[in-house]
Design a protein around this motif. Structure first.
Motif, short mmCIF file in Angstrom:
data_model
loop_
_atom_site.label_atom_id
_atom_site.label_comp_id
_atom_site.label_asym_id
_atom_site.label_seq_id
_atom_site.Cartn_x
_atom_site.Cartn_y
_atom_site.Cartn_z
N VAL A 359 9.91 -8.64 4.98
CA VAL A 359 8.49 -8.83 5.29
C VAL A 359 7.82 -9.48 4.07
O VAL A 359 7.99 -9.01 2.94
N VAL A 360 7.11 -10.57 4.32
CA VAL A 360 6.54 -11.34 3.21
C VAL A 360 5.11 -11.76 3.52
O VAL A 360 4.70 -11.82 4.67
N GLY A 361 4.35 -12.04 2.46
CA GLY A 361 2.97 -12.50 2.63
C GLY A 361 2.00 -11.35 2.82
O GLY A 361 2.26 -10.21 2.42
N ASP A 362 0.89 -11.65 3.49
CA ASP A 362 -0.20 -10.69 3.62
C ASP A 362 0.20 -9.40 4.34
O ASP A 362 -0.49 -8.40 4.24
N SER A 363 1.27 -9.44 5.11
CA SER A 363 1.67 -8.25 5.88
C SER A 363 2.62 -7.33 5.11
O SER A 363 3.03 -6.30 5.63
N ALA A 364 2.98 -7.72 3.88
CA ALA A 364 3.94 -6.91 3.11
C ALA A 364 3.21 -6.02 2.12
O ALA A 364 2.25 -6.45 1.48
N SER A 365 3.67 -4.80 2.01
CA SER A 365 3.17 -3.92 0.96
C SER A 365 4.26 -3.85 -0.11
O SER A 365 5.21 -3.09 0.00
N PHE A 366 4.10 -4.70 -1.13
CA PHE A 366 5.10 -4.78 -2.20
C PHE A 366 4.49 -4.21 -3.47
O PHE A 366 3.41 -4.63 -3.88
N LEU A 367 5.18 -3.26 -4.07
CA LEU A 367 4.66 -2.67 -5.31
C LEU A 367 5.09 -3.54 -6.49
O LEU A 367 6.27 -3.67 -6.78
N ASP A 368 4.09 -4.15 -7.12
CA ASP A 368 4.36 -5.03 -8.25
C ASP A 368 4.92 -4.21 -9.41
O ASP A 368 4.23 -3.31 -9.91
N PRO A 369 6.16 -4.50 -9.85
CA PRO A 369 6.72 -3.67 -10.92
C PRO A 369 5.89 -3.79 -12.21
O PRO A 369 5.89 -2.87 -13.04
N GLY A 370 5.18 -4.90 -12.38
CA GLY A 370 4.36 -5.10 -13.59
C GLY A 370 3.15 -4.20 -13.63
O GLY A 370 2.78 -3.70 -14.69
N THR A 371 2.51 -3.96 -12.49
CA THR A 371 1.25 -3.20 -12.47
C THR A 371 1.42 -1.84 -11.79
O THR A 371 0.57 -0.96 -11.94
N GLY A 372 2.50 -1.68 -11.02
CA GLY A 372 2.69 -0.44 -10.26
C GLY A 372 1.80 -0.37 -9.03
O GLY A 372 1.79 0.62 -8.30
N ARG A 373 1.02 -1.45 -8.80
CA ARG A 373 0.12 -1.47 -7.64
C ARG A 373 0.59 -2.48 -6.60
O ARG A 373 1.39 -3.36 -6.90
N GLU A 374 0.03 -2.32 -5.39
CA GLU A 374 0.39 -3.25 -4.31
C GLU A 374 -0.05 -4.67 -4.70
O GLU A 374 -1.18 -4.85 -5.18
#
Ligand SMILES: Cc1cc2nc3c(=O)[nH]c(=O)nc-3n(C[C@H](O)[C@H](O)[C@H](O)COP(=O)(O)OP(=O)(O)OC[C@H]3O[C@@H](n4cnc5c(N)ncnc54)[C@H](O)[C@@H]3O)c2cc1C
Length: 497
Positions: A359-374
Protein backbone atom coordinates in the motif's frame (compact mmCIF):
# COMPACT_ATOMS: atom_id res chain seq x y z
CA UNK A 1 30.99 -21.41 -23.59
CA UNK A 2 28.42 -20.64 -20.96
CA UNK A 3 30.29 -17.38 -20.33
CA UNK A 4 29.87 -16.50 -23.97
CA UNK A 5 26.15 -17.14 -23.72
CA UNK A 6 25.96 -15.13 -20.55
CA UNK A 7 27.77 -12.22 -22.20
CA UNK A 8 25.47 -12.55 -25.23
CA UNK A 9 22.50 -12.48 -22.93
CA UNK A 10 23.72 -9.36 -21.13
CA UNK A 11 24.44 -7.56 -24.38
CA UNK A 12 21.06 -8.66 -25.70
CA UNK A 13 19.28 -7.25 -22.65
CA UNK A 14 21.00 -3.89 -23.10
CA UNK A 15 20.20 -3.80 -26.81
CA UNK A 16 16.61 -4.80 -26.18
CA UNK A 17 16.08 -1.83 -23.91
CA UNK A 18 17.42 0.83 -26.25
CA UNK A 19 14.54 1.41 -28.73
CA UNK A 20 11.92 1.04 -26.01
CA UNK A 21 13.65 3.50 -23.71
CA UNK A 22 14.22 5.97 -26.55
CA UNK A 23 10.57 5.84 -27.66
CA UNK A 24 9.37 6.26 -24.08
CA UNK A 25 11.69 9.16 -23.31
CA UNK A 26 10.91 10.94 -26.58
CA UNK A 27 7.23 10.82 -25.82
CA UNK A 28 6.13 8.37 -28.48
CA UNK A 29 2.50 7.25 -28.33
CA UNK A 30 1.66 3.76 -27.12
CA UNK A 31 1.78 2.34 -30.65
CA UNK A 32 5.31 3.71 -31.22
CA UNK A 33 6.42 2.39 -27.85
CA UNK A 34 5.00 -1.03 -28.70
CA UNK A 35 6.80 -1.11 -32.06
CA UNK A 36 10.01 -0.04 -30.35
CA UNK A 37 9.55 -2.81 -27.80
CA UNK A 38 9.12 -5.35 -30.57
CA UNK A 39 12.18 -4.07 -32.40
CA UNK A 40 14.13 -4.22 -29.12
CA UNK A 41 12.95 -7.76 -28.61
CA UNK A 42 14.33 -8.80 -31.98
CA UNK A 43 17.59 -6.90 -31.46
CA UNK A 44 17.94 -8.36 -28.01
CA UNK A 45 17.93 -11.93 -29.21
CA UNK A 46 20.60 -11.36 -31.89
CA UNK A 47 23.72 -11.92 -29.76
CA UNK A 48 22.11 -14.99 -28.22
CA UNK A 49 21.23 -16.39 -31.62
CA UNK A 50 24.70 -15.62 -32.94
CA UNK A 51 26.23 -17.55 -30.03
CA UNK A 52 23.83 -20.43 -30.68
CA UNK A 53 24.72 -20.53 -34.37
CA UNK A 54 28.43 -20.52 -33.60
CA UNK A 55 28.44 -22.98 -30.73
CA UNK A 56 25.34 -25.08 -31.25
CA UNK A 57 22.05 -24.86 -29.36
CA UNK A 58 23.05 -27.44 -26.74
CA UNK A 59 25.61 -25.01 -25.38
CA UNK A 60 22.83 -22.92 -23.86
CA UNK A 61 21.33 -25.81 -21.96
CA UNK A 62 22.31 -24.41 -18.60
CA UNK A 63 20.25 -21.28 -19.25
CA UNK A 64 16.62 -22.34 -19.47
CA UNK A 65 14.54 -19.71 -21.22
CA UNK A 66 17.61 -17.58 -21.43
CA UNK A 67 16.61 -15.47 -24.40
CA UNK A 68 16.77 -11.76 -23.89
CA UNK A 69 13.49 -9.99 -23.61
CA UNK A 70 12.66 -6.37 -24.24
CA UNK A 71 11.13 -4.70 -21.22
CA UNK A 72 8.04 -3.90 -23.23
CA UNK A 73 7.94 -7.19 -25.10
CA UNK A 74 6.80 -10.70 -24.48
CA UNK A 75 9.95 -12.59 -25.46
CA UNK A 76 10.31 -14.67 -28.57
CA UNK A 77 11.36 -17.90 -26.94
CA UNK A 78 8.96 -20.53 -25.73
CA UNK A 79 6.72 -18.60 -23.31
CA UNK A 80 5.95 -19.81 -19.82
CA UNK A 81 4.01 -23.06 -19.82
CA UNK A 82 1.59 -21.73 -17.21
CA UNK A 83 -0.44 -18.51 -17.52
CA UNK A 84 1.54 -15.50 -16.30
CA UNK A 85 1.21 -14.56 -12.65
CA UNK A 86 -0.47 -11.23 -12.23
CA UNK A 87 0.60 -8.07 -10.46
CA UNK A 88 -2.23 -5.54 -10.23
CA UNK A 89 -1.54 -1.87 -9.52
CA UNK A 90 -4.60 0.10 -8.42
CA UNK A 91 -4.42 3.83 -9.11
CA UNK A 92 -2.36 5.83 -11.61
CA UNK A 93 -1.61 8.80 -9.37
CA UNK A 94 1.83 9.70 -8.02
CA UNK A 95 2.28 6.49 -6.04
CA UNK A 96 0.63 3.96 -8.36
CA UNK A 97 2.23 5.20 -11.55
CA UNK A 98 5.68 5.25 -9.93
CA UNK A 99 5.24 1.60 -8.89
CA UNK A 100 3.81 0.61 -12.24
CA UNK A 101 6.68 2.12 -14.23
CA UNK A 102 9.25 0.20 -12.18
CA UNK A 103 7.28 -3.01 -12.60
CA UNK A 104 6.69 -2.51 -16.29
CA UNK A 105 10.38 -2.01 -16.88
CA UNK A 106 11.85 -4.75 -14.71
CA UNK A 107 9.15 -7.41 -14.41
CA UNK A 108 10.65 -10.89 -14.76
CA UNK A 109 9.40 -13.38 -17.30
CA UNK A 110 6.23 -15.18 -16.30
CA UNK A 111 4.48 -12.12 -14.83
CA UNK A 112 2.11 -9.51 -16.22
CA UNK A 113 1.33 -6.15 -14.67
CA UNK A 114 -2.10 -4.56 -14.93
CA UNK A 115 -2.70 -0.89 -14.08
CA UNK A 116 -6.27 -0.07 -13.06
CA UNK A 117 -7.36 3.56 -12.98
CA UNK A 118 -10.74 5.24 -12.98
CA UNK A 119 -9.62 7.49 -15.80
CA UNK A 120 -7.36 7.24 -18.86
CA UNK A 121 -5.11 10.06 -17.59
CA UNK A 122 -2.47 10.56 -14.94
CA UNK A 123 -3.55 13.80 -13.28
CA UNK A 124 -1.04 16.09 -11.60
CA UNK A 125 -3.11 16.28 -8.44
CA UNK A 126 -0.78 18.87 -6.91
CA UNK A 127 -1.93 21.25 -9.64
CA UNK A 128 -5.67 20.68 -9.41
CA UNK A 129 -6.11 24.10 -7.81
CA UNK A 130 -5.16 25.65 -11.15
CA UNK A 131 -7.73 23.46 -12.90
CA UNK A 132 -10.39 24.49 -10.36
CA UNK A 133 -9.59 28.09 -11.28
CA UNK A 134 -10.12 27.49 -15.01
CA UNK A 135 -6.85 25.95 -16.30
CA UNK A 136 -7.26 23.68 -19.36
CA UNK A 137 -7.42 20.01 -18.33
CA UNK A 138 -4.61 19.00 -20.69
CA UNK A 139 -2.26 21.31 -18.80
CA UNK A 140 -2.56 19.15 -15.69
CA UNK A 141 -2.73 15.60 -16.98
CA UNK A 142 -0.96 13.16 -19.32
CA UNK A 143 -2.68 10.31 -21.17
CA UNK A 144 -1.72 6.96 -19.67
CA UNK A 145 -1.43 5.54 -23.20
CA UNK A 146 1.89 7.41 -23.38
CA UNK A 147 3.41 5.39 -20.61
CA UNK A 148 1.77 1.98 -20.65
CA UNK A 149 3.47 -0.63 -22.85
CA UNK A 150 3.84 -4.40 -22.74
CA UNK A 151 4.16 -6.28 -20.44
CA UNK A 152 2.02 -3.56 -18.84
CA UNK A 153 -1.69 -3.33 -19.52
CA UNK A 154 -4.16 -0.56 -18.67
CA UNK A 155 -7.70 -1.17 -17.47
CA UNK A 156 -9.82 1.99 -17.25
CA UNK A 157 -12.47 1.19 -14.69
CA UNK A 158 -13.40 2.11 -11.13
CA UNK A 159 -12.45 -0.16 -8.28
CA UNK A 160 -15.53 -0.93 -6.23
CA UNK A 161 -14.29 -3.58 -3.80
CA UNK A 162 -11.12 -5.37 -2.74
CA UNK A 163 -11.09 -8.78 -1.12
CA UNK A 164 -7.63 -9.37 0.31
CA UNK A 165 -8.52 -12.89 1.49
CA UNK A 166 -9.67 -14.02 -1.95
CA UNK A 167 -7.03 -11.86 -3.73
CA UNK A 168 -9.65 -10.31 -5.98
CA UNK A 169 -10.50 -6.80 -7.10
CA UNK A 170 -14.05 -6.02 -8.17
CA UNK A 171 -14.58 -3.30 -10.74
CA UNK A 172 -17.55 -1.03 -11.34
CA UNK A 173 -18.10 -2.64 -14.75
CA UNK A 174 -18.73 -5.96 -13.00
CA UNK A 175 -15.36 -7.42 -14.04
CA UNK A 176 -13.27 -9.17 -11.43
CA UNK A 177 -9.46 -9.17 -11.46
CA UNK A 178 -7.63 -11.90 -9.59
CA UNK A 179 -4.09 -11.06 -8.51
CA UNK A 180 -1.00 -12.71 -7.13
CA UNK A 181 0.42 -9.40 -5.91
CA UNK A 182 -1.37 -6.11 -5.43
CA UNK A 183 -0.09 -2.53 -5.21
CA UNK A 184 -2.83 -0.37 -3.70
CA UNK A 185 -2.51 3.32 -4.58
CA UNK A 186 -6.03 4.75 -4.81
CA UNK A 187 -5.13 8.00 -3.03
CA UNK A 188 -7.39 9.50 -0.43
CA UNK A 189 -10.92 10.52 0.48
CA UNK A 190 -11.75 13.73 2.35
CA UNK A 191 -11.68 13.53 6.16
CA UNK A 192 -14.65 15.40 7.65
CA UNK A 193 -13.88 14.47 11.28
CA UNK A 194 -17.56 13.66 11.78
CA UNK A 195 -18.46 17.36 11.71
CA UNK A 196 -22.19 17.66 11.05
CA UNK A 197 -23.14 18.93 7.61
CA UNK A 198 -19.61 19.32 6.20
CA UNK A 199 -19.79 16.38 3.78
CA UNK A 200 -23.25 17.43 2.58
CA UNK A 201 -22.57 21.14 2.08
CA UNK A 202 -18.97 21.33 0.93
CA UNK A 203 -17.00 20.51 -2.22
CA UNK A 204 -13.42 19.27 -2.47
CA UNK A 205 -10.52 19.60 -4.90
CA UNK A 206 -8.65 16.39 -4.06
CA UNK A 207 -9.30 14.43 -7.26
CA UNK A 208 -10.16 15.38 -10.81
CA UNK A 209 -13.86 14.46 -10.65
CA UNK A 210 -14.39 16.49 -7.48
CA UNK A 211 -12.27 19.33 -8.86
CA UNK A 212 -14.38 19.37 -12.04
CA UNK A 213 -17.53 19.61 -9.96
CA UNK A 214 -16.08 22.47 -7.90
CA UNK A 215 -14.83 24.31 -10.98
CA UNK A 216 -18.23 24.04 -12.67
CA UNK A 217 -20.09 25.11 -9.53
CA UNK A 218 -17.95 28.22 -9.10
CA UNK A 219 -18.22 29.28 -12.72
CA UNK A 220 -22.00 28.63 -12.77
CA UNK A 221 -22.53 30.64 -9.60
CA UNK A 222 -20.34 33.47 -10.86
CA UNK A 223 -22.89 34.04 -13.60
CA UNK A 224 -25.13 35.49 -10.88
CA UNK A 225 -22.41 37.40 -9.02
CA UNK A 226 -20.17 40.32 -9.93
CA UNK A 227 -17.83 42.80 -8.27
CA UNK A 228 -20.80 44.50 -6.58
CA UNK A 229 -22.02 41.23 -5.18
CA UNK A 230 -18.99 38.93 -4.94
CA UNK A 231 -19.34 35.21 -4.55
CA UNK A 232 -18.26 34.28 -1.02
CA UNK A 233 -15.97 31.26 -1.25
CA UNK A 234 -14.79 29.84 2.05
CA UNK A 235 -11.78 27.54 1.86
CA UNK A 236 -11.62 25.42 5.01
CA UNK A 237 -8.11 24.14 5.71
CA UNK A 238 -4.94 26.22 5.76
CA UNK A 239 -2.53 23.50 4.61
CA UNK A 240 -0.93 23.23 1.17
CA UNK A 241 -4.17 22.42 -0.63
CA UNK A 242 -6.26 25.17 0.98
CA UNK A 243 -3.63 27.87 0.55
CA UNK A 244 -3.02 26.96 -3.09
CA UNK A 245 -6.76 26.85 -3.92
CA UNK A 246 -7.40 30.22 -2.24
CA UNK A 247 -4.41 31.92 -3.92
CA UNK A 248 -5.38 30.60 -7.34
CA UNK A 249 -9.05 31.59 -7.08
CA UNK A 250 -8.03 35.07 -5.97
CA UNK A 251 -5.76 35.49 -8.99
CA UNK A 252 -8.29 34.13 -11.44
CA UNK A 253 -11.42 35.90 -10.26
CA UNK A 254 -10.18 38.98 -8.41
CA UNK A 255 -12.97 41.12 -7.04
CA UNK A 256 -15.68 38.77 -8.33
CA UNK A 257 -15.03 36.44 -5.39
CA UNK A 258 -14.67 37.17 -1.71
CA UNK A 259 -12.34 34.62 -0.19
CA UNK A 260 -12.05 33.46 3.40
CA UNK A 261 -9.38 30.94 4.38
CA UNK A 262 -10.31 29.12 7.58
CA UNK A 263 -7.83 27.14 9.67
CA UNK A 264 -8.73 25.24 12.84
CA UNK A 265 -5.15 25.35 14.19
CA UNK A 266 -3.37 28.46 15.45
CA UNK A 267 -2.05 29.44 12.01
CA UNK A 268 -1.99 28.44 8.35
CA UNK A 269 0.71 26.25 6.76
CA UNK A 270 1.59 24.14 9.77
CA UNK A 271 5.11 22.73 9.47
CA UNK A 272 6.49 25.71 7.52
CA UNK A 273 9.04 28.06 9.12
CA UNK A 274 7.39 31.05 10.90
CA UNK A 275 9.00 33.57 8.49
CA UNK A 276 7.48 31.73 5.52
CA UNK A 277 4.08 31.60 7.20
CA UNK A 278 4.30 35.36 7.76
CA UNK A 279 5.20 35.92 4.11
CA UNK A 280 2.37 33.65 2.97
CA UNK A 281 -0.09 35.54 5.13
CA UNK A 282 1.06 38.89 3.74
CA UNK A 283 0.77 37.67 0.16
CA UNK A 284 -2.67 36.11 0.67
CA UNK A 285 -4.03 39.10 2.58
CA UNK A 286 -2.61 41.29 -0.18
CA UNK A 287 -4.97 39.39 -2.48
CA UNK A 288 -7.89 40.35 -0.20
CA UNK A 289 -8.13 36.87 1.29
CA UNK A 290 -9.40 36.98 4.88
CA UNK A 291 -7.53 34.49 7.06
CA UNK A 292 -9.37 33.13 10.03
CA UNK A 293 -7.30 30.79 12.20
CA UNK A 294 -7.73 29.24 15.65
CA UNK A 295 -11.51 28.89 15.64
CA UNK A 296 -12.51 25.48 14.25
CA UNK A 297 -15.70 24.90 12.29
CA UNK A 298 -18.22 23.08 14.51
CA UNK A 299 -21.00 22.42 11.99
CA UNK A 300 -22.22 23.43 8.55
CA UNK A 301 -25.77 23.98 7.39
CA UNK A 302 -26.87 25.01 3.97
CA UNK A 303 -24.81 28.13 3.22
CA UNK A 304 -24.00 28.67 6.91
CA UNK A 305 -20.90 27.79 8.95
CA UNK A 306 -21.06 27.68 12.74
CA UNK A 307 -17.71 28.00 14.48
CA UNK A 308 -16.74 26.39 17.77
CA UNK A 309 -17.12 29.71 19.61
CA UNK A 310 -20.66 30.08 18.25
CA UNK A 311 -19.79 32.62 15.58
CA UNK A 312 -21.65 32.13 12.31
CA UNK A 313 -20.63 32.89 8.74
CA UNK A 314 -22.69 32.62 5.58
CA UNK A 315 -21.06 31.35 2.40
CA UNK A 316 -21.89 30.67 -1.21
CA UNK A 317 -19.34 27.90 -1.82
CA UNK A 318 -17.47 25.95 0.86
CA UNK A 319 -14.29 24.19 -0.28
CA UNK A 320 -13.24 21.53 2.21
CA UNK A 321 -9.45 21.14 2.41
CA UNK A 322 -9.42 20.20 6.09
CA UNK A 323 -7.75 16.81 5.76
CA UNK A 324 -7.72 13.45 4.03
CA UNK A 325 -8.14 9.81 5.05
CA UNK A 326 -7.45 6.51 3.31
CA UNK A 327 -9.50 5.59 0.24
CA UNK A 328 -12.98 4.29 1.10
CA UNK A 329 -12.28 1.20 -1.02
CA UNK A 330 -10.04 -0.05 1.81
CA UNK A 331 -12.94 -0.12 4.27
CA UNK A 332 -14.18 -3.65 3.53
CA UNK A 333 -10.94 -5.02 2.13
CA UNK A 334 -9.86 -7.10 5.11
CA UNK A 335 -6.64 -5.08 5.54
CA UNK A 336 -5.69 -3.64 8.95
CA UNK A 337 -6.58 0.07 9.02
CA UNK A 338 -5.86 3.05 11.27
CA UNK A 339 -8.73 5.20 12.60
CA UNK A 340 -8.08 7.54 9.61
CA UNK A 341 -8.80 4.63 7.23
CA UNK A 342 -5.19 4.15 6.08
CA UNK A 343 -3.73 0.66 5.69
CA UNK A 344 -1.01 -0.20 8.17
CA UNK A 345 2.17 -1.18 6.34
CA UNK A 346 5.50 -2.61 7.49
CA UNK A 347 8.95 -1.21 6.78
CA UNK A 348 8.87 -2.65 3.23
CA UNK A 349 5.42 -1.10 2.54
CA UNK A 350 3.60 -4.44 2.71
CA UNK A 351 0.16 -4.50 4.32
CA UNK A 352 0.26 -5.90 7.84
CA UNK A 353 -1.04 -9.48 7.69
CA UNK A 354 -1.15 -9.49 3.87
CA UNK A 355 2.38 -9.38 2.56
CA UNK A 356 1.23 -9.92 -1.03
CA UNK A 357 -0.35 -6.44 -0.87
CA UNK A 358 1.74 -3.25 -0.97
CA UNK A 359 0.00 0.00 0.00
CA UNK A 360 1.53 3.30 -1.10
CA UNK A 361 0.69 7.00 -1.21
CA UNK A 362 -2.05 8.78 0.71
CA UNK A 363 -3.74 5.50 1.69
CA UNK A 364 -0.69 4.07 3.47
CA UNK A 365 0.06 4.49 7.14
CA UNK A 366 3.85 4.24 7.15
CA UNK A 367 5.78 5.02 10.31
CA UNK A 368 8.75 7.15 9.34
CA UNK A 369 11.76 5.60 11.09
CA UNK A 370 13.33 9.09 11.27
CA UNK A 371 10.48 10.74 13.20
CA UNK A 372 8.55 7.74 14.58
CA UNK A 373 5.41 9.39 13.20
CA UNK A 374 3.13 8.57 10.29
CA UNK A 375 4.54 9.95 7.05
CA UNK A 376 2.28 12.87 6.03
CA UNK A 377 0.38 12.45 2.76
CA UNK A 378 2.23 14.37 0.06
CA UNK A 379 3.05 13.81 -3.59
CA UNK A 380 6.73 13.59 -2.77
CA UNK A 381 6.14 10.79 -0.26
CA UNK A 382 3.75 9.07 -2.68
CA UNK A 383 6.32 8.96 -5.49
CA UNK A 384 9.05 7.66 -3.19
CA UNK A 385 6.79 5.00 -1.69
CA UNK A 386 5.51 3.93 -5.09
CA UNK A 387 8.96 3.51 -6.52
CA UNK A 388 10.22 1.66 -3.43
CA UNK A 389 7.27 -0.76 -3.42
CA UNK A 390 7.70 -1.45 -7.15
CA UNK A 391 11.39 -2.19 -6.70
CA UNK A 392 10.77 -4.32 -3.62
CA UNK A 393 8.24 -6.39 -5.47
CA UNK A 394 10.70 -6.92 -8.32
CA UNK A 395 13.38 -7.99 -5.82
CA UNK A 396 10.91 -10.42 -4.36
CA UNK A 397 9.86 -11.89 -7.71
CA UNK A 398 13.52 -12.36 -8.56
CA UNK A 399 14.16 -14.09 -5.23
CA UNK A 400 16.14 -11.26 -3.70
CA UNK A 401 15.73 -9.65 -0.28
CA UNK A 402 13.41 -6.64 0.00
CA UNK A 403 14.77 -3.32 1.23
CA UNK A 404 13.11 -1.27 4.00
CA UNK A 405 11.76 2.04 2.74
CA UNK A 406 13.52 5.15 4.03
CA UNK A 407 11.75 8.37 3.02
CA UNK A 408 13.90 11.27 1.91
CA UNK A 409 11.64 14.31 2.19
CA UNK A 410 13.61 17.16 0.70
CA UNK A 411 11.31 20.08 1.40
CA UNK A 412 7.93 21.62 0.63
CA UNK A 413 6.77 24.33 -1.76
CA UNK A 414 3.43 26.09 -2.08
CA UNK A 415 2.19 28.47 -4.72
CA UNK A 416 0.40 31.58 -3.52
CA UNK A 417 -1.35 32.32 -6.77
CA UNK A 418 0.40 32.66 -10.10
CA UNK A 419 3.17 35.06 -9.21
CA UNK A 420 4.42 34.06 -5.81
CA UNK A 421 5.23 31.08 -3.68
CA UNK A 422 7.02 30.00 -0.54
CA UNK A 423 9.12 26.95 0.10
CA UNK A 424 11.81 25.37 2.17
CA UNK A 425 14.47 22.86 1.27
CA UNK A 426 16.72 21.79 4.13
CA UNK A 427 17.75 25.01 5.89
CA UNK A 428 17.14 27.13 2.81
CA UNK A 429 14.00 29.21 2.51
CA UNK A 430 12.54 30.55 -0.71
CA UNK A 431 9.88 33.15 -1.42
CA UNK A 432 8.38 34.91 -4.44
CA UNK A 433 9.38 33.95 -7.97
CA UNK A 434 12.36 31.72 -6.98
CA UNK A 435 9.99 29.55 -4.90
CA UNK A 436 7.61 29.30 -7.87
CA UNK A 437 10.49 28.44 -10.20
CA UNK A 438 11.65 25.59 -7.96
CA UNK A 439 8.09 24.29 -7.66
CA UNK A 440 7.83 24.39 -11.44
CA UNK A 441 11.12 22.48 -11.79
CA UNK A 442 9.91 19.82 -9.34
CA UNK A 443 6.68 19.39 -11.32
CA UNK A 444 8.61 19.25 -14.62
CA UNK A 445 10.93 16.63 -13.20
CA UNK A 446 7.91 14.57 -12.19
CA UNK A 447 6.51 14.82 -15.74
CA UNK A 448 9.83 13.56 -17.08
CA UNK A 449 10.10 10.76 -14.53
CA UNK A 450 6.61 9.47 -15.17
CA UNK A 451 7.72 8.93 -18.74
CA UNK A 452 5.26 11.29 -20.37
CA UNK A 453 8.13 12.21 -22.69
CA UNK A 454 9.64 15.40 -23.98
CA UNK A 455 6.41 17.26 -24.79
CA UNK A 456 4.93 17.09 -21.28
CA UNK A 457 8.35 18.07 -19.93
CA UNK A 458 8.58 21.11 -22.19
CA UNK A 459 4.92 21.95 -21.50
CA UNK A 460 5.59 21.79 -17.79
CA UNK A 461 8.71 23.95 -17.98
CA UNK A 462 6.84 26.59 -19.98
CA UNK A 463 3.77 26.51 -17.81
CA UNK A 464 5.23 28.52 -14.90
CA UNK A 465 6.26 31.50 -17.06
CA UNK A 466 2.96 31.29 -18.99
CA UNK A 467 0.98 31.41 -15.75
CA UNK A 468 3.13 34.30 -14.54
CA UNK A 469 2.59 36.28 -17.73
CA UNK A 470 -1.12 35.59 -17.76
CA UNK A 471 -1.20 37.86 -14.74
CA UNK A 472 -3.91 38.19 -12.17
CA UNK A 473 -7.43 39.52 -12.19
CA UNK A 474 -7.84 42.94 -10.70
CA UNK A 475 -7.99 42.71 -6.94
CA UNK A 476 -10.05 44.63 -4.47
CA UNK A 477 -7.97 46.73 -2.07
CA UNK A 478 -5.92 44.49 0.23
CA UNK A 479 -7.88 42.81 2.98
CA UNK A 480 -8.17 44.79 6.22
CA UNK A 481 -9.69 42.89 9.17
CA UNK A 482 -11.49 46.02 10.45
CA UNK A 483 -13.18 46.58 7.09
CA UNK A 484 -14.47 43.03 6.86
CA UNK A 485 -18.04 43.89 7.70
CA UNK A 486 -18.50 46.79 5.34
CA UNK A 487 -20.91 46.36 2.44
CA UNK A 488 -20.93 44.57 0.12
CA UNK A 489 -18.31 42.18 1.47
CA UNK A 490 -20.21 41.70 4.73
CA UNK A 491 -23.36 40.69 2.88
CA UNK A 492 -22.94 37.02 3.62
CA UNK A 493 -21.62 37.18 7.14
CA UNK A 494 -23.96 36.78 10.13
CA UNK A 495 -23.05 37.11 13.76
CA UNK A 496 -24.50 34.68 16.25
CA UNK A 497 -25.15 37.13 19.07
C1 LIG B 1 -5.01 21.14 -4.85
C2 LIG B 1 -3.95 20.25 -4.25
C3 LIG B 1 -2.65 20.75 -4.11
C4 LIG B 1 -1.66 19.92 -3.57
N1 LIG B 1 -0.39 20.44 -3.48
C5 LIG B 1 0.60 19.63 -3.06
C6 LIG B 1 1.95 20.09 -3.08
O1 LIG B 1 2.23 21.24 -3.44
N2 LIG B 1 2.92 19.23 -2.68
C7 LIG B 1 2.63 17.94 -2.28
O2 LIG B 1 3.55 17.16 -1.96
N3 LIG B 1 1.37 17.48 -2.23
C8 LIG B 1 0.34 18.28 -2.61
N4 LIG B 1 -0.94 17.80 -2.61
C9 LIG B 1 -1.20 16.43 -2.12
C10 LIG B 1 -0.84 15.40 -3.18
O3 LIG B 1 -1.49 15.72 -4.38
C11 LIG B 1 -1.24 13.99 -2.71
O4 LIG B 1 -0.56 13.72 -1.51
C12 LIG B 1 -0.85 12.97 -3.78
O5 LIG B 1 -1.63 13.18 -4.95
C13 LIG B 1 -1.07 11.53 -3.28
O6 LIG B 1 -0.71 10.64 -4.30
P1 LIG B 1 -1.46 9.23 -4.45
O7 LIG B 1 -0.79 8.54 -5.59
O8 LIG B 1 -1.54 8.55 -3.15
O9 LIG B 1 -2.94 9.60 -4.85
P2 LIG B 1 -3.51 10.38 -6.17
O10 LIG B 1 -2.45 11.20 -6.78
O11 LIG B 1 -4.73 11.03 -5.68
O12 LIG B 1 -3.85 9.17 -7.15
C14 LIG B 1 -4.90 8.28 -6.93
C15 LIG B 1 -5.30 7.67 -8.26
O13 LIG B 1 -6.26 6.66 -8.05
C16 LIG B 1 -7.39 6.86 -8.89
N5 LIG B 1 -8.57 6.36 -8.18
C17 LIG B 1 -9.02 6.76 -6.97
N6 LIG B 1 -10.09 6.00 -6.61
C18 LIG B 1 -10.29 5.12 -7.61
C19 LIG B 1 -11.21 4.04 -7.80
N7 LIG B 1 -12.14 3.73 -6.90
N8 LIG B 1 -11.12 3.31 -8.93
C20 LIG B 1 -10.17 3.59 -9.85
N9 LIG B 1 -9.26 4.59 -9.72
C21 LIG B 1 -9.33 5.34 -8.61
C22 LIG B 1 -7.42 8.36 -9.13
O14 LIG B 1 -8.12 8.67 -10.33
C23 LIG B 1 -5.93 8.66 -9.22
O15 LIG B 1 -5.44 8.43 -10.52
C24 LIG B 1 -1.97 18.60 -3.14
C25 LIG B 1 -3.27 18.12 -3.27
C26 LIG B 1 -4.25 18.92 -3.83
C27 LIG B 1 -5.63 18.38 -3.99
Amino acid sequence: MRDLFREGLKLGESLAKLPWEAARRLGGDSETVRHAANLGERLGTLPFRAASALLGPGAAGAQPGAEARAPGGTGTGAGPATPPKRVVVLGAGYAGLSSFLELQEHLPRGYEVVLVNGDKYHWFTTELHTYVAGEAPDAVRVPLSRVVARPGRLVVDRVSHINAEAKRVELASGDVLAYDYLVFALGSDPEYFGLPGVAEHSLVAGNWQAATHLRNRISAMLEHHGVDDPLHVVVAGGGLTGVEVAGELADEYGARVRLTLVEAGPDIMAGFAPELVRTAREVLEGKSIAIRAGNPIARVDEKLITYKDGDKMAFDVLVWAGGVRGSGTLAESGLALTPRGRAKVDSCLRAVGHHEVYVVGDSASFLDPGTGRELPPTAQAAVQMGRAAGLNLIHRLKGRAEVPFVPNIKGAFASLGRKQGVGQMGDEQFTGVPALLIKNLIESHHAWETGGGVMPLVGRLLRGPQRYLRGTAQQRPAFRPAARRTAPAARAEVRHQ
